[in-house]
Each structure stands twice: as C-alpha cells, then as structure tokens.
Design a protein around this motif. Structure first.
Motif, PDB file in Angstrom:
ATOM      1  N   THR A  41     -30.736   2.954  64.934  1.00 34.51           N
ATOM      2  CA  THR A  41     -30.348   1.812  65.747  1.00 34.51           C
ATOM      3  C   THR A  41     -28.994   2.053  66.387  1.00 34.51           C
ATOM      4  OG1 THR A  41     -29.344   0.664  63.849  1.00 34.51           O
ATOM      5  CG2 THR A  41     -31.648   0.150  64.357  1.00 34.51           C
ATOM      6  N   GLY A  42     -28.795   1.389  67.530  1.00 29.40           N
ATOM      7  CA  GLY A  42     -27.528   1.458  68.250  1.00 29.40           C
ATOM      8  C   GLY A  42     -27.507   0.345  69.274  1.00 29.40           C
ATOM      9  N   ARG A 233     -22.900  -5.449  68.002  1.00 27.19           N
ATOM     10  CA  ARG A 233     -23.235  -4.331  67.112  1.00 27.19           C
ATOM     11  C   ARG A 233     -24.104  -4.745  65.940  1.00 27.19           C
ATOM     12  NH1 ARG A 233     -17.209  -1.848  66.503  1.00 27.19           N
ATOM     13  NH2 ARG A 233     -16.850  -4.026  65.967  1.00 27.19           N
ATOM     14  N   TYR A 234     -24.193  -6.030  65.644  1.00 26.17           N
ATOM     15  CA  TYR A 234     -24.685  -6.437  64.335  1.00 26.17           C
ATOM     16  C   TYR A 234     -26.151  -6.849  64.303  1.00 26.17           C
ATOM     17  CZ  TYR A 234     -19.707  -6.155  63.872  1.00 26.17           C
ATOM     18  OH  TYR A 234     -18.420  -5.684  63.922  1.00 26.17           O
ATOM     19  N   VAL A 236     -28.767  -5.306  65.895  1.00 21.40           N
ATOM     20  CA  VAL A 236     -29.618  -4.121  65.691  1.00 21.40           C
ATOM     21  C   VAL A 236     -29.493  -3.599  64.260  1.00 21.40           C
ATOM     22  CG1 VAL A 236     -29.789  -3.358  68.090  1.00 21.40           C
ATOM     23  CG2 VAL A 236     -27.828  -2.641  66.711  1.00 21.40           C
ATOM     24  N   GLN A 237     -28.300  -3.714  63.685  1.00 22.68           N
ATOM     25  CA  GLN A 237     -28.140  -3.278  62.294  1.00 22.68           C
ATOM     26  C   GLN A 237     -28.959  -4.157  61.352  1.00 22.68           C
ATOM     27  OE1 GLN A 237     -24.087  -2.085  61.005  1.00 22.68           O
ATOM     28  NE2 GLN A 237     -23.444  -2.633  63.084  1.00 22.68           N
ATOM     29  N   GLY A 240     -32.585  -3.128  61.717  1.00 21.28           N
ATOM     30  CA  GLY A 240     -32.845  -1.880  61.017  1.00 21.28           C
ATOM     31  C   GLY A 240     -32.922  -2.070  59.511  1.00 21.28           C
ATOM     32  N   HIS A 251     -33.372   4.057  57.666  1.00 15.43           N
ATOM     33  CA  HIS A 251     -32.644   3.485  58.805  1.00 15.43           C
ATOM     34  C   HIS A 251     -31.224   4.038  58.860  1.00 15.43           C
ATOM     35  CE1 HIS A 251     -29.819   0.142  60.197  1.00 15.43           C
ATOM     36  NE2 HIS A 251     -30.338   0.649  61.289  1.00 15.43           N
ATOM     37  N   ARG A 252     -30.776   4.307  60.071  1.00 15.09           N
ATOM     38  CA  ARG A 252     -29.388   4.723  60.281  1.00 15.09           C
ATOM     39  C   ARG A 252     -28.860   4.080  61.557  1.00 15.09           C
ATOM     40  NH1 ARG A 252     -27.384  10.567  62.497  1.00 15.09           N
ATOM     41  NH2 ARG A 252     -25.135  10.139  62.513  1.00 15.09           N
ATOM     42  N   PHE A 253     -27.714   3.414  61.458  1.00 21.27           N
ATOM     43  CA  PHE A 253     -27.039   2.866  62.635  1.00 21.27           C
ATOM     44  C   PHE A 253     -25.992   3.869  63.109  1.00 21.27           C
ATOM     45  CE2 PHE A 253     -23.249   0.683  64.323  1.00 21.27           C
ATOM     46  CZ  PHE A 253     -23.802   0.109  65.473  1.00 21.27           C
ATOM     47  N   GLU A 255     -22.766   4.303  65.723  1.00 24.25           N
ATOM     48  CA  GLU A 255     -21.769   3.657  66.567  1.00 24.25           C
ATOM     49  C   GLU A 255     -21.323   4.611  67.668  1.00 24.25           C
ATOM     50  OE1 GLU A 255     -18.459   0.851  67.490  1.00 24.25           O
ATOM     51  OE2 GLU A 255     -20.571   0.800  66.996  1.00 24.25           O
TER      52      GLU A 255
END
Length: 260
Positions: A41-42, A233-234, A236-237, A240, A251-253, A255
């Motif tokens: 995610t981003g 930013r929050y 999509v996190q 995920g 899952h990996r966010f 930045e």
C-alpha cells in the motif's frame, strides 16, 4: 493467499465503492496475476512506489491516488506508459480508491486521521458518517488536559506536527480556545466556509490556496494546512491491515515522501 477477483470484490464491498460518483475509477485499474499473497500500500501510484512494488515482488498495489483521472490526456505515452509498463511487465494489479477511502467511517482517511490526532468524532457537516467529507468533532481528553487552561491554535498545531511528523501551516483566526474542530483530508481547503458555518473553531485539511488565508482571517476560524500527502497516509494502511487480518495476506506500507 486469495484470488484477485475475491480481494477486489471484498474491497469494493467494504468501501461501498459503487455508491460514489468520482473523478477517477474506483476499484481495479490494472489487472495483474490471478492469485494475491503480497499487497503493498501507498498514497499515490507514482513511479517510485511502482518500483518498490516490483522490487518487493508484490502481487497487488493498493493506493488512494491511482490513474485515469477525469480530463487527463488519454494517450498512453511518456510517464503514463512507463508506469503502466512496469505494472504489466511484472503482472502487478493496481487497486485504487479515492472518495470511498476518504469517507469510510472506520478505515477512511478522515476516520484514521481523527484517531491519530485524538479527536472525538461528532459526525459530518455534509451527510452521515460514511457519506460526508467534512467531519466534525472535539479534541479528546488527553489533548485538552495537556493544554492546561484550554487548547489554543498554536498548541493544536504543535500536536499535529508531532503526530504527522511535519510542521503544518497555521493561519490564525480562532478568537478563543479550540473546542470544536472540522477536518477533511487532502485538497479540501475550500470547505473552510462550510466548516465555519458548522461552528468549528479550527479547520484542518491538507492543502492551502491563496484565498484560504483571507477566508480564515475574515471568518474568524483557525486553519491548519497539514499536507495533502501527510493527512492521507492512514486510510490505505488501515485497508492493508484489514486485508492481512481478514485473508492472511502479507501487507507492507511504503512511504514515498511528499512535502505537498
């Protein structure tokens, strides 16, 4: 692992994407491999994020700002070609949600920003929770108690800076303690008048325009431009994390810093 079709359907349903008339395509924008085990995610599907997805061997990239915006050129050339080519060559799906991810009452950008900043949510000025973009609330107990005699604009701005990791631009306009707050993430600066009409002492959004300064001063409402990227930013996190818990995917966010 989950099928791409099932994952997309689950996200569409969770965010009720079909309800929204938006400036872009909500949902699957680029089709990749059939099975999904790794989701990155981003905030924005820029080339740098796509490159990270390729290096990490992601199966699917989930973002807030995807492609195919209203009135953009339709030709697949230059930057657009390079981005799409990287996704297609590596069989990576692109899944994007714009307005649906702003307004969701639990996983949305406004909801997650309120949680991060310690606001107590009262509702929306322009609809029900899950439908409206302009959220209303109050500073939570931890925030008000830290303010001593009453939370003011400067203390709120300092708190936002600590929580988001960047200094917001403060336009002072509030003539007393901050008791009622309105917010909308991203490019929502023109909601300041509606925020004032809803009784907010301070309005928080991502971006600022030249006219916003004059509106804040003349209306008597404080304004914080906390960053389009920083305020979004929050969601999509949260999406995920929900997918990882619900379907056992990894899952990996990532930045990709953006000062705007």
């Amino acid at each position: 692992m989950i099928s791409r079709q099932a994952l997309v359907a689950a996200c569409d349903e969770r965010l009720q994407a079909a309800r929204f008339k938006d400036y872009t395509v909500n949902g699957l924008q680029v089709e990749g491999r059939e099975r999904v085990a790794r989701v990155m995610t981003g905030v924005t599907a820029c080339q740098a994020l796509v490159d990270e997805a390729v290096a990490w061997e992601a199966d699917l990239l989930l973002v807030h700002h995807g492609y195919f915006w209203k009135n953009e050129p339709v030709e697949v050339t230059g930057m657009k070609r390079r981005r799409l080519a990287a996704l297609l060559a590596n069989d990576i799906s692109l899944l994007a949600y714009h307005l649906p991810l702003d307004v969701h009452p639990e996983l949305g950008n406004n909801a997650r920003l309120a949680e991060r900043l310690g606001f107590e949510v009262d509702g929306c000025a322009d609809g029900e929770l899950g439908e409206g973009l302009l959220w209303l609330g109050r500073p939570g107990e931890a925030l008000t108690s830290a303010g001593g005699e009453g939370l003011d604009e400067q203390a709120l701005a300092a708190h936002v800076a600590r929580q988001l990791g960047r200094e917001p631009l403060l336009i002072e306009g509030c003539r007393g303690p901050v008791e009622r707050i309105a917010w909308c993430t991203g490019g929502a600066q023109d909601m300041i008048t509606a925020a004032h009409e809803a009784g907010a002492d301070v309005f928080i959004s991502g971006e600022i325009s030249e006219r916003t300064t004059h509106l804040a001063r003349e209306l008597g409402i404080g304004y914080l431009a906390a960053g389009h990227h920083a305020t979004e930013r929050y969601g999509v996190q949260a999406m995920g994390a929900w997918l990882a818990a619900e379907y056992g995917i990894t899952h990996r966010f990532v930045e990709i810093d953006n000062p705007a």
